[in-house]
Design an enzyme around this catalytic site. Sequence first.
Site, short mmCIF file in Angstrom:
data_model
loop_
_atom_site.label_atom_id
_atom_site.label_comp_id
_atom_site.label_asym_id
_atom_site.label_seq_id
_atom_site.Cartn_x
_atom_site.Cartn_y
_atom_site.Cartn_z
N ASP A 17 -8.71 3.92 -36.23
CA ASP A 17 -8.41 4.23 -34.61
C ASP A 17 -8.04 2.57 -34.73
OD1 ASP A 17 -9.31 7.05 -34.13
OD2 ASP A 17 -11.02 5.81 -33.76
N LYS A 20 -3.07 3.14 -37.00
CA LYS A 20 -2.39 3.98 -38.40
C LYS A 20 -0.95 5.37 -37.98
CE LYS A 20 -6.37 5.95 -39.23
NZ LYS A 20 -7.84 5.15 -38.73
N GLY A 44 -7.99 11.61 -35.74
CA GLY A 44 -7.35 11.52 -34.29
C GLY A 44 -5.90 11.00 -34.15
N HIS A 45 -4.59 10.95 -34.64
CA HIS A 45 -3.88 10.02 -34.58
C HIS A 45 -2.70 9.91 -33.27
CE1 HIS A 45 -4.30 9.54 -39.27
NE2 HIS A 45 -5.07 9.16 -38.56
N GLN A 227 -9.57 8.33 -40.80
CA GLN A 227 -9.96 7.25 -40.41
C GLN A 227 -10.33 5.42 -41.21
OE1 GLN A 227 -10.22 10.37 -42.90
NE2 GLN A 227 -11.16 10.87 -40.33
P1 GDP Z 1 -5.09 5.99 -35.23
O1 GDP Z 1 -6.56 7.02 -35.78
O2 GDP Z 1 -5.55 5.05 -36.28
O3 GDP Z 1 -3.96 6.39 -35.82
O4 GDP Z 1 -5.92 5.19 -34.42
P2 GDP Z 1 -6.03 6.45 -32.69
O5 GDP Z 1 -4.84 6.82 -32.46
O6 GDP Z 1 -7.18 7.06 -32.71
O7 GDP Z 1 -5.58 4.99 -31.75
C1 GDP Z 1 -4.80 4.14 -31.32
C2 GDP Z 1 -4.78 4.26 -30.29
O8 GDP Z 1 -4.32 3.26 -29.50
C3 GDP Z 1 -3.52 5.11 -29.85
O9 GDP Z 1 -4.05 5.61 -28.22
C4 GDP Z 1 -2.57 4.33 -29.51
O10 GDP Z 1 -1.23 5.38 -28.14
C5 GDP Z 1 -2.41 3.37 -28.84
N1 GDP Z 1 -1.50 2.07 -28.94
C6 GDP Z 1 -1.45 2.30 -31.01
N2 GDP Z 1 -0.64 0.90 -31.08
C7 GDP Z 1 -1.04 0.05 -29.43
C8 GDP Z 1 -0.99 -1.47 -29.39
O11 GDP Z 1 -0.02 -1.82 -29.62
N3 GDP Z 1 -0.81 -1.66 -27.79
C9 GDP Z 1 -1.46 -0.76 -27.14
N4 GDP Z 1 -1.69 -0.65 -25.91
N5 GDP Z 1 -1.91 0.40 -27.67
C10 GDP Z 1 -1.68 0.62 -28.56
P1 IMO Z 2 -8.41 8.28 -37.22
O1 IMO Z 2 -8.16 8.71 -38.39
C1 IMO Z 2 -12.77 7.05 -36.32
C2 IMO Z 2 -16.89 8.78 -37.26
C3 IMO Z 2 -17.58 9.47 -36.65
C4 IMO Z 2 -18.73 9.67 -37.29
C5 IMO Z 2 -17.75 9.70 -38.99
C6 IMO Z 2 -19.01 11.20 -39.31
O2 IMO Z 2 -8.84 8.77 -36.10
O3 IMO Z 2 -8.96 7.13 -37.55
P2 IMO Z 2 -16.74 13.10 -40.18
O4 IMO Z 2 -16.67 13.93 -37.90
O5 IMO Z 2 -15.84 12.68 -40.84
O6 IMO Z 2 -18.12 13.80 -40.71
O7 IMO Z 2 -18.24 11.86 -39.38
O8 IMO Z 2 -17.22 8.95 -38.78
N1 IMO Z 2 -15.27 9.03 -38.03
C7 IMO Z 2 -13.76 8.70 -37.26
N2 IMO Z 2 -13.79 7.98 -36.95
N3 IMO Z 2 -11.46 8.01 -36.36
C8 IMO Z 2 -11.79 8.67 -37.35
O9 IMO Z 2 -10.31 8.97 -37.50
C9 IMO Z 2 -13.31 9.16 -37.43
N4 IMO Z 2 -13.04 10.54 -37.96
C10 IMO Z 2 -14.41 10.27 -38.92
O10 IMO Z 2 -17.62 9.13 -35.71
O11 IMO Z 2 -19.49 8.25 -36.72
MG MG Z 3 -7.87 7.99 -34.79
#
Ligand code: GDP
Ligand code: IMO
Ligand code: MG
Length: 434
Positions: A17, A20, A44-45, A227
């Site tokens: 998270d 990416k 979850g991106h 991840q």
């Molecule tokens: P990922 O799994 O690495 O793609 O990250 P996620 O999407 O799960 O979580 C990142 C969250 O931060 C998302 O809601 C993005 O829209 C948000 N985000 C990404 N870059 C920025 C930033 O520079 N500033 C803010 N405020 N939010 C951001």
């Molecule tokens: P993105 O791509 C954050 C964590 C889960 C748990 C562990 C194992 O959005 O960054 P799993 O379901 O993969 O067997 O769970 O990994 N986990 C993540 N945490 N971002 C993710 O994906 C994750 N995918 C799995 O919370 O601790």
């Molecule tokens: Mg994510």
Amino acid sequence: MNKSGKTIVIIGAQWGDEGKGKITDYLATAYDYVVRYQGGNNAGHTVVVDGEVHKLHLLPSGVLYPQKRIVIGNGVVIDPAVLIDEMKQFEKKGRKLNLLISERAHVIFPFQVMLDKAIDAFKGKLGAGTTGRGIGPCYSDKADRSGIRMIDLLNPRTFKEKFELLFSKKTLALTQLYKQQCDLDKGTVMRQYQGYARKLKPYVGDVSLELNQALGRGKNIMFEGAQGVMLDLDHGAYPHTTSSNTIAGSVCTGAGIGPTRINEILGVVKAYLSRVGAGPLPTEDTGAIGNYLRERGKEYGTTTGRPRRCGWVDLVQLRYACRINGFTSLAITKIDVLDGLKTIPIAVGYRYKGGVINEFPTDLGVVEQCKPVYKELKGWPDYTPGQLSAMVHGGYPSLPKTMKEYLKFIADATQTPISLISLGQEREAVIEVL
Ligand code: GDP
Ligand code: IMO
Ligand code: MG
């Protein structure tokens, strides 16, 4: 050899998270292909374009550009119901997806989803707090060679034979070993998956072949990690990890690309830290400031909605991530979330039994007892959206001095240059550091 296209790998440098999806989407303009190569719909991106929020779990973030070829590699585990649902969201808008799915990618079934939850609960304290999407059981079945690949799903005879075996193996484990109720009907599940096969068939092909041929024709390829480094099955905080390799090396096994074909490896680093799920997290703040970061940064899981545990950048962890991945540069995201803080702590080492540790310990029992040694860096004012967008337009020189010092501190400590800084959710809110 023909002319070769360039490649970049986008890696989460912390616990997932990091942003990416946002960085992939931002950089994707320069690439012809965007490829997922590991993980599944545990990812979850979130990508925000023109105010519209897109939450992607299986489709690569390049899907937001209609002309790009998006690819799901062999290293990904696919829940077809989730994939088809995600595809439909784009098809509803009249989009024809330019998607390729590896015939070698393994398929997730409902009994694996049920087992995921049962096994994680059974493990108690040793569980990972999984996303409950069947990821672990699917990769286990792949490793013990009873898994079902996309190509198997497309061949009715092979599918029936393999499905019978997997269904008995998994439902026996569910009912006999984990004492769960399982009212799945074999025939119903089988027919359901035959339906998925019909829908996905036109997209299934040889990913390694197409990607290598494309490189040979000078096409550029971006690999989008899921991840984060600390969730890597081998190099992460085992057993509180996911079940795939999340580090850059995984591109080679997960997409069928040789290591010599990788040009750049970008580590995505959140300007603070978050983690969903169980396990020690030395720089976690469980008090008011942790809550503040969670609310301000909207740190709730994209996949499960769980509140993310929040804390500070951990240089012990980050240097480790740089070592394992060989990042060529870093992208720092969510720096705007830190606006308005007087000081920002950053962990430079761990205090452990009267001494200081500088390398991330393999023994989680040790990690649990580590207390971060913090350096306090000066913060910067709370900026209005208008001021932040002026900074984006002004580029790196227009950033406040203390923000530049914070960034330089991370770059110096990791000996890795920072190439991108993200100051907001929107696609445009990025500064390129030249
Ligand atoms: P990922 O799994 O690495 O793609 O990250 P996620 O999407 O799960 O979580 C990142 C969250 O931060 C998302 O809601 C993005 O829209 C948000 N985000 C990404 N870059 C920025 C930033 O520079 N500033 C803010 N405020 N939010 C951001
Ligand atoms: P993105 O791509 C954050 C964590 C889960 C748990 C562990 C194992 O959005 O960054 P799993 O379901 O993969 O067997 O769970 O990994 N986990 C993540 N945490 N971002 C993710 O994906 C994750 N995918 C799995 O919370 O601790
Ligand atoms: Mg994510």
